[in-house]
Scaffold this active site. Structure first.
Site, PDB file in Angstrom:
ATOM      1  N   THR A 156      42.420  43.578  19.787  1.00  0.00           N
ATOM      2  CA  THR A 156      41.655  43.101  18.637  1.00  0.00           C
ATOM      3  C   THR A 156      40.226  43.094  19.157  1.00  0.00           C
ATOM      4  O   THR A 156      40.002  42.833  20.349  1.00  0.00           O
ATOM      5  CB  THR A 156      42.072  41.682  18.168  1.00  0.00           C
ATOM      6  OG1 THR A 156      41.873  40.775  19.245  1.00  0.00           O
ATOM      7  CG2 THR A 156      43.529  41.632  17.724  1.00  0.00           C
ATOM      8  N   HIS A 157      39.281  43.429  18.317  1.00  0.00           N
ATOM      9  CA  HIS A 157      37.872  43.588  18.725  1.00  0.00           C
ATOM     10  C   HIS A 157      37.735  44.642  19.826  1.00  0.00           C
ATOM     11  O   HIS A 157      36.776  44.613  20.594  1.00  0.00           O
ATOM     12  CB  HIS A 157      37.280  42.268  19.223  1.00  0.00           C
ATOM     13  CG  HIS A 157      37.576  41.086  18.359  1.00  0.00           C
ATOM     14  ND1 HIS A 157      36.736  40.639  17.367  1.00  0.00           N
ATOM     15  CD2 HIS A 157      38.677  40.268  18.308  1.00  0.00           C
ATOM     16  CE1 HIS A 157      37.271  39.590  16.767  1.00  0.00           C
ATOM     17  NE2 HIS A 157      38.465  39.348  17.305  1.00  0.00           N
ATOM     18  N   SER A 278      34.680  73.191  26.978  1.00  0.00           N
ATOM     19  CA  SER A 278      33.240  73.243  26.761  1.00  0.00           C
ATOM     20  C   SER A 278      32.727  74.535  27.357  1.00  0.00           C
ATOM     21  O   SER A 278      33.226  75.000  28.379  1.00  0.00           O
ATOM     22  CB  SER A 278      32.592  72.047  27.445  1.00  0.00           C
ATOM     23  OG  SER A 278      31.237  72.318  27.719  1.00  0.00           O
ATOM     24  N   LYS A 284      35.877  69.712  30.791  1.00  0.00           N
ATOM     25  CA  LYS A 284      36.087  69.045  29.513  1.00  0.00           C
ATOM     26  C   LYS A 284      37.341  69.509  28.768  1.00  0.00           C
ATOM     27  O   LYS A 284      37.687  70.682  28.783  1.00  0.00           O
ATOM     28  CB  LYS A 284      34.865  69.267  28.604  1.00  0.00           C
ATOM     29  CG  LYS A 284      33.599  68.621  29.111  1.00  0.00           C
ATOM     30  CD  LYS A 284      33.381  67.230  28.551  1.00  0.00           C
ATOM     31  CE  LYS A 284      33.207  67.236  27.082  1.00  0.00           C
ATOM     32  NZ  LYS A 284      31.971  66.658  26.614  1.00  0.00           N
ATOM     33  N   GLU A 291      38.611  64.920  16.081  1.00  0.00           N
ATOM     34  CA  GLU A 291      37.227  64.676  15.641  1.00  0.00           C
ATOM     35  C   GLU A 291      37.001  65.231  14.236  1.00  0.00           C
ATOM     36  O   GLU A 291      36.294  64.629  13.423  1.00  0.00           O
ATOM     37  CB  GLU A 291      36.250  65.302  16.627  1.00  0.00           C
ATOM     38  CG  GLU A 291      36.265  64.621  17.989  1.00  0.00           C
ATOM     39  CD  GLU A 291      35.505  65.434  19.023  1.00  0.00           C
ATOM     40  OE1 GLU A 291      34.277  65.352  19.051  1.00  0.00           O
ATOM     41  OE2 GLU A 291      36.153  66.174  19.795  1.00  0.00           O
ATOM     42  N   GLN A 323      32.490  69.912 -15.596  1.00  0.00           N
ATOM     43  CA  GLN A 323      32.818  71.084 -14.782  1.00  0.00           C
ATOM     44  C   GLN A 323      32.577  70.783 -13.295  1.00  0.00           C
ATOM     45  O   GLN A 323      33.165  71.412 -12.419  1.00  0.00           O
ATOM     46  CB  GLN A 323      31.956  72.271 -15.243  1.00  0.00           C
ATOM     47  CG  GLN A 323      32.195  73.553 -14.488  1.00  0.00           C
ATOM     48  CD  GLN A 323      31.597  74.741 -15.212  1.00  0.00           C
ATOM     49  OE1 GLN A 323      32.104  75.141 -16.261  1.00  0.00           O
ATOM     50  NE2 GLN A 323      30.517  75.299 -14.703  1.00  0.00           N
TER      51      GLN A 323
END
Ligand code: ARG
Length: 465
Positions: A156-157, A278, A284, A291, A323
């Site tokens: 939580t948080h 990448s 990467k 995303e 339209q």
């Protein structure tokens, strides 16, 4: 003289500009199947009511089939001069069958025609979305069954709160998608009245049978008010609202996948099928699909907002503004469908790292609530008092730099002398999750039960133990 600002593009002067702003064929050709289905139902009704002859009705039906075949085969020539799908189809029909084609538009207008086409298109699309959502739920429930006992931190948080299981976390999304399906089904139910026969706005003087066309096109009944029939786009708003909520659910899930697959978390790995590299940083592995699901929520929410604003000041009944309902609706629902399918792919593809998840689950003294509950249960402390005692023990552990589990009993007893070694039985993350057997809780036994319940409901083979 052509306008100096855009004269190059609109070489033909005002006429060309009018065509540019007015023509919808570039996007409303997506409605061709629905348009032809509606016309066939309309022609059959006109014949039955004696409004057109059997001969003309037959020529129209055969001609429409031919047009459908041409569009399907990609040989149909769409013309912007003919503005929209309705006139493109009708004009080709006239080329194919001659003057009889001109009888098809009796007792009908493009206003009820386009409302009908959009309703049919939205209804068909809701059905395909429902299938896709069902498949995503199945993927989630299957994965949840496999990962029913895989411990991870519950947040939580975005702060470690209490340990949960990965299966439990995945089933939270199955629930959200269940509500999404309910919202789409609800929109579908309410939209299922046929506007055909409302004509331009006032109905028609021809003796049409609206019940007949409604039935032929799978509607529950005809709409009751001709003005409302051509002015109503609630079915688009409701469907886009359901789509926007669903897109937000998928986006939240996508965001979690982005977080989980980061090197810092490392909870989950996506295979090469759902990762990209990448061009400059060889190490990467980017979760691009997740995303994009997160990113596409923007345009789906935008479609709802745009359509609401487009409609808000429209006097009854039809206005050409309407339209503008099409491009964003098509775009939003096509993209939502793509997002759902991509999510199902990612769920099936993802491999959790149970060791990392478990390690993280124990971090941040995540079993502190279990300690407090033990103090309540075995020492009879009021929960507030137990909370205070636990807080002091947590701060001792923090000062020593150890987990609660690793804090010596004597240290705990220095805070509350009645604590016994039995307390260690609740401090491991596994014990913590196992103990949360309340209905809907995170205990593996409960998660297995819920996953099987979903699989059974979704008609999947792994429903029984
Ligand atoms: N292309 C139009 C639309 O999408 C069809 C209806 C046109 N009706 C009219 N009265 N101009 O709304």
């Amino acid at each position: 003289m052509a306008n100096r600002m855009w004269g190059g593009r609109f070489g033909g002067g005002p006429g060309a500009i009018m065509e540019e702003i007015n023509a919808s064929i570039d996007f409303d050709k997506a409605l061709w199947r629905q348009d032809i289905a509606g016309s066939k139902a309309h022609a059959a009704m006109l014949e039955k009511q004696g409004i057109i002859t059997a001969k003309d009705a037959k020529a129209i039906a055969q001609g429409l089939d031919k047009v459908a075949g041409e569009i399907e085969a990609g040989s149909f020539k769409f013309s912007r001069a003919l503005e929209d799908i309705h006139m493109n189809v009708e004009s080709r029909l006239a080329e194919l069958i001659g003057p009889a084609a001109g009888r098809l538009h009796t007792a009908r207008s493009r206003n009820d025609q386009v409302a009908l086409d959009m309703k049919l298109w939205v209804r068909d699309t809701i059905d395909t979305l429902d299938e896709a959502l069902c498949d995503l739920q199945r993927a989630l429930a299957e994965k949840a069954l496999d990962e029913a006992a895989t411990v991870m931190p519950g947040f939580t948080h975005l702060q470690s709160a209490q340990p949960v299981t990965f299966g439990h976390h995945l089933l939270a999304y199955a629930e959200m998608l269940g509500r999404d399906r309910g919202r789409f089904a609800d929109a579908r139910k309410r939209l299922n009245e046929s506007p055909l026969g409302a004509a331009a706005l006032a109905g028609t003087s021809f003796p049409i049978d609206r019940e007949m066309t409604a039935k032929a096109l799978g509607f529950d009944r005809p709409t009751a008010n001709s003005l409302d029939s051509v002015a109503d786009r609630d079915f688009i708003l409701e469907t886009l609202a359901a789509a926007a909520i669903c897109a937000v659910h998928l986006s939240r899930f996508a965001e979690e996948i982005v977080i989980w697959t980061s090197a810092q978390f490392g909870f989950v790995r996506l295979s090469d099928a759902f990762s990209t590299g990448s061009s400059i940083m060889p190490q990467k592995r980017n979760p691009d699909a997740a995303e994009l699901v997160r990113g596409k929520a923007g345009r789906i929410i935008g479609a709802l907002t745009g359509t609401l604003v487009m409609l808000k000041a429209l006097p009854m009944a039809y206005g050409k503004d309407m339209q503008e309902d099409k491009e964003s609706t098509f775009d939003a629902l096509w993209n939502l469908s793509l997002c759902i399918t991509a999510m199902a792919g990612m769920v099936r593809d993802m491999r959790p790292d149970p060791a990392r998840m478990k390690h993280a689950a124990g971090a941040g003294h995540a079993t502190a609530t279990d300690l407090a509950d033990w103090l309540v249960r075995y020492l009879g402390l009021p929960f507030r008092e137990a909370h205070r005692v636990t807080g002091r023990i947590v701060s001792l552990a923090e000062r020593k730099g150890v987990s609660l589990e690793a804090l010596p009993l004597t240290k705990m007893q220095s805070v509350e002398k009645r604590i016994t070694a039995d307390v260690f039985s609740v401090l491991s993350v596994e014990r913590s999750v196992q103990s949360r057997k309340s209905l809907g809780g995170t205990a593996p036994s409960e998660v297995r039960k819920q996953a099987r319940r979903w699989l059974k409901r979704l008609g999947a083979s792994r429903a029984s133990p």
